[in-house]
Design a protein around this motif. Structure first.
Motif, PDB file in Angstrom:
ATOM      1  N   LEU A 149       0.816  -1.194   0.026  1.00 45.86           N
ATOM      2  CA  LEU A 149      -0.104   0.105   0.090  1.00 45.86           C
ATOM      3  C   LEU A 149       1.079   1.095  -0.040  1.00 45.86           C
ATOM      4  O   LEU A 149       0.501   2.187  -0.736  1.00 45.86           O
ATOM      5  CB  LEU A 149      -0.867  -0.017   1.259  1.00 45.86           C
ATOM      6  CG  LEU A 149      -1.950  -1.047   1.305  1.00 45.86           C
ATOM      7  CD1 LEU A 149      -2.894  -0.995   2.469  1.00 45.86           C
ATOM      8  CD2 LEU A 149      -3.030  -0.969   0.111  1.00 45.86           C
ATOM      9  N   GLU A 150       1.860   1.239   0.684  1.00 44.13           N
ATOM     10  CA  GLU A 150       2.989   2.304   0.772  1.00 44.13           C
ATOM     11  C   GLU A 150       3.402   2.771  -0.697  1.00 44.13           C
ATOM     12  O   GLU A 150       3.479   3.709  -0.952  1.00 44.13           O
ATOM     13  CB  GLU A 150       3.932   1.926   1.847  1.00 44.13           C
ATOM     14  CG  GLU A 150       4.903   3.384   2.093  1.00 44.13           C
ATOM     15  CD  GLU A 150       5.732   3.206   3.149  1.00 44.13           C
ATOM     16  OE1 GLU A 150       6.733   4.013   3.243  1.00 44.13           O
ATOM     17  OE2 GLU A 150       5.851   2.058   3.873  1.00 44.13           O
ATOM     18  N   SER A 151       3.915   1.730  -1.137  1.00 41.86           N
ATOM     19  CA  SER A 151       4.583   1.821  -2.399  1.00 41.86           C
ATOM     20  C   SER A 151       3.517   2.532  -3.718  1.00 41.86           C
ATOM     21  O   SER A 151       4.081   3.026  -4.517  1.00 41.86           O
ATOM     22  CB  SER A 151       5.009   0.376  -3.066  1.00 41.86           C
ATOM     23  OG  SER A 151       5.973  -0.235  -2.192  1.00 41.86           O
ATOM     24  N   ALA A 152       2.457   2.062  -3.315  1.00 37.37           N
ATOM     25  CA  ALA A 152       1.329   2.684  -4.433  1.00 37.37           C
ATOM     26  C   ALA A 152       0.900   3.809  -3.887  1.00 37.37           C
ATOM     27  O   ALA A 152      -0.018   4.324  -4.762  1.00 37.37           O
ATOM     28  CB  ALA A 152       0.066   1.588  -4.436  1.00 37.37           C
ATOM     29  N   GLY A 153       1.224   4.380  -2.785  1.00 36.45           N
ATOM     30  CA  GLY A 153       0.668   5.536  -2.289  1.00 36.45           C
ATOM     31  C   GLY A 153      -0.696   5.643  -1.470  1.00 36.45           C
ATOM     32  O   GLY A 153      -1.557   6.350  -1.650  1.00 36.45           O
ATOM     33  N   ALA A 154      -1.112   4.391  -1.169  1.00 41.24           N
ATOM     34  CA  ALA A 154      -2.252   4.068  -0.391  1.00 41.24           C
ATOM     35  C   ALA A 154      -2.522   3.805   0.878  1.00 41.24           C
ATOM     36  O   ALA A 154      -3.324   3.150   1.309  1.00 41.24           O
ATOM     37  CB  ALA A 154      -3.166   3.229  -1.405  1.00 41.24           C
ATOM     38  N   GLU A 155      -1.168   3.991   1.655  1.00 38.51           N
ATOM     39  CA  GLU A 155      -1.247   3.742   2.940  1.00 38.51           C
ATOM     40  C   GLU A 155      -2.104   4.158   3.953  1.00 38.51           C
ATOM     41  O   GLU A 155      -2.351   3.520   5.032  1.00 38.51           O
ATOM     42  CB  GLU A 155       0.269   4.186   3.577  1.00 38.51           C
ATOM     43  CG  GLU A 155       0.424   5.439   3.748  1.00 38.51           C
ATOM     44  CD  GLU A 155       1.127   6.043   2.302  1.00 38.51           C
ATOM     45  OE1 GLU A 155       1.735   7.213   2.416  1.00 38.51           O
ATOM     46  OE2 GLU A 155       0.999   5.411   1.260  1.00 38.51           O
ATOM     47  N   ASP A 156      -2.922   5.220   3.613  1.00 39.73           N
ATOM     48  CA  ASP A 156      -3.748   6.003   4.461  1.00 39.73           C
ATOM     49  C   ASP A 156      -4.806   5.165   4.710  1.00 39.73           C
ATOM     50  O   ASP A 156      -5.942   5.534   5.569  1.00 39.73           O
ATOM     51  CB  ASP A 156      -3.883   7.330   4.393  1.00 39.73           C
ATOM     52  CG  ASP A 156      -4.548   7.515   2.742  1.00 39.73           C
ATOM     53  OD1 ASP A 156      -4.323   6.683   1.978  1.00 39.73           O
ATOM     54  OD2 ASP A 156      -5.142   8.499   2.385  1.00 39.73           O
ATOM     55  N   ILE A 157      -5.204   4.204   3.778  1.00 37.98           N
ATOM     56  CA  ILE A 157      -6.724   3.474   3.731  1.00 37.98           C
ATOM     57  C   ILE A 157      -6.427   2.250   4.864  1.00 37.98           C
ATOM     58  O   ILE A 157      -7.523   1.783   5.143  1.00 37.98           O
ATOM     59  CB  ILE A 157      -6.911   2.781   2.553  1.00 37.98           C
ATOM     60  CG1 ILE A 157      -6.159   1.539   2.104  1.00 37.98           C
ATOM     61  CG2 ILE A 157      -6.823   3.944   1.329  1.00 37.98           C
ATOM     62  CD1 ILE A 157      -6.485   0.752   1.017  1.00 37.98           C
TER      63      ILE A 157
END
Length: 271
Positions: free
Chosen positions: A205-213
Motif C-alpha cells: 500500500l505504501e509503494s502504491a501511495g495508498a497507505e492511509d486506507i
C-alpha cells in the motif's frame, strides 16, 4: 459502437456478425477468422468490444485478448466458447463477458449492454475525490489512480479484501489468522507468519501511495471505507451503475466471501 468478432469457424463467425448487426445500437461490425488479421487491423483501428472465440489453432482467444489489451486497454472483451471450463481463465483477464455457443441473441445483447456500461463507468468514475478504488465484483483488485496495485504475497491481498468486506469494522490478529489459514493452529510460528503478511500488505500500500486506507491500533486492524471508492459500497448505497454491473459474483477467489455474495444477490433481486 465498433465490434470485432473473431472465430475460425466461418459459419459461427458469420452468425455472430449477423447477430451483432441486429443489435439496437446499430454497431459497426467487423469479422475475422484468425488472430493475425485481427491484430493487423487493430494497428490502424480501434474497437469498443471484441467477441473472441477461445479455441483457435494459431492463437487462442485468451492469448489474443492479452495482445489486444496491450495496445487497446479500453476494448471490452467477451469470450465465446463451447466449453465452460475456460471461465476462470477468462475472468482472470478481466473479461466483460463469457458466452457459451450457440450464441443466444438475447444473451448477446445483455452482454454487450453490460460491457458498454462498464466502459462508461471506467471512463466516468464517481467524482468523489478518491484516488483508491476497489473492484470486488468477480475477482478482487485494488487500483490507485487507475493503476493496478501489485501484492507480492497473495495472503496480504486476501487480508485487504477481507478488511474491505468488513466495511471499516476492526478485526483482531486472531481473526485475521483464522480467515487466512482457517483451521491452522495459531502458535508462535504462525504469529510470526501473520506479521510477515501484515508488513507485506502495508509495504504494498505504501509503494502504491495508498497507505492511509489501512489502520492498525492496539493489535486491531481496519480499512477506512471513506477513503476507498468500492463497487460493493456503492451497490449498498443504491448506486444504479454499481447495481447493474453486479453479475452475481463477489470476490470469487475467497470462500469467506460467499456470505456477502448471497446477501448482494438477495438485495439485487429486491431492487
Amino acid at each position: 459502437m465498433k465490434i470485432i468478432c473473431v472465430d475460425d469457424e466461418p459459419l459461427i463467425l458469420n452468425m455472430t456478425v449477423d447477430l451483432c448487426r441486429e443489435l439496437p445500437q446499430n454497431p459497426d461490425v467487423k469479422g475475422f477468422s484468425n488472430a493475425k488479421d485481427t491484430l493487423l487491423w487493430l494497428e490502424d483501428h480501434t474497437a469498443d468490444i471484441a467477441l473472441l472465440d477461445i479455441n483457435m489453432p494459431d492463437m487462442s482467444g485468451l492469448e489474443l485478448a492479452v495482445r489486444i489489451r496491450e495496445n487497446n486497454p479500453d476494448t471490452a472483451i467477451i469470450f465465446l466458447t463451447g466449453h465452460s471450463k475456460y471461465a476462470v481463465d477468462a475472468f482472470k483477464l478481466h473479461a466483460s463477458g463469457y458466452l457459451l455457443k450457440p450464441v443466444n441473441k438475447k444473451r448477446l445483447a445483455e452482454e454487450i449492454d453490460y460491457a458498454m456500461s462498464l466502459r462508461r463507468a471506467h471512463r466516468n468514475p464517481p467524482d468523489n475525490g478518491l484516488h483508491v478504488s476497489a473492484h470486488t465484483f468477480g475477482e478482487f483488485d485494488l487500483f490507485v489512480d487507475g493503476q493496478l496495485v501489485s501484492f507480492p504475497r497473495s495472503k496480504s491481498k486476501e487480508l485487504l479484501a477481507y478488511l474491505i468486506d468488513r466495511q471499516g469494522g476492526s478485526i483482531t490478529r486472531a481473526t485475521a489468522f483464522a480467515v487466512l489459514w482457517e483451521d491452522a493452529v495459531y502458535d508462535r510460528s504462525m504469529q510470526k507468519q501473520l506479521d510477515v503478511i501484515i508488513r507485506s500488505l502495508r509495504s504494498a500500500l505504501e509503494s502504491a501511495g495508498a497507505e492511509d486506507i489501512f489502520e492498525m491500533k492496539q493489535g486491531a486492524m481496519r480499512v477506512c471505507p471513506e477513503k476507498i471508492d468500492c463497487d460493493m459500497y456503492r451497490f449498498l448505497n443504491g448506486d444504479a451503475i454499481a447495481v447493474n454491473s453486479y453479475r452475481g459474483e463477489y470476490m470469487s477467489a475467497y470462500s469467506w466471501a460467499s456470505l456477502t455474495e448471497a446477501f448482494l444477490n438477495r438485495m439485487q433481486k429486491r431492487m
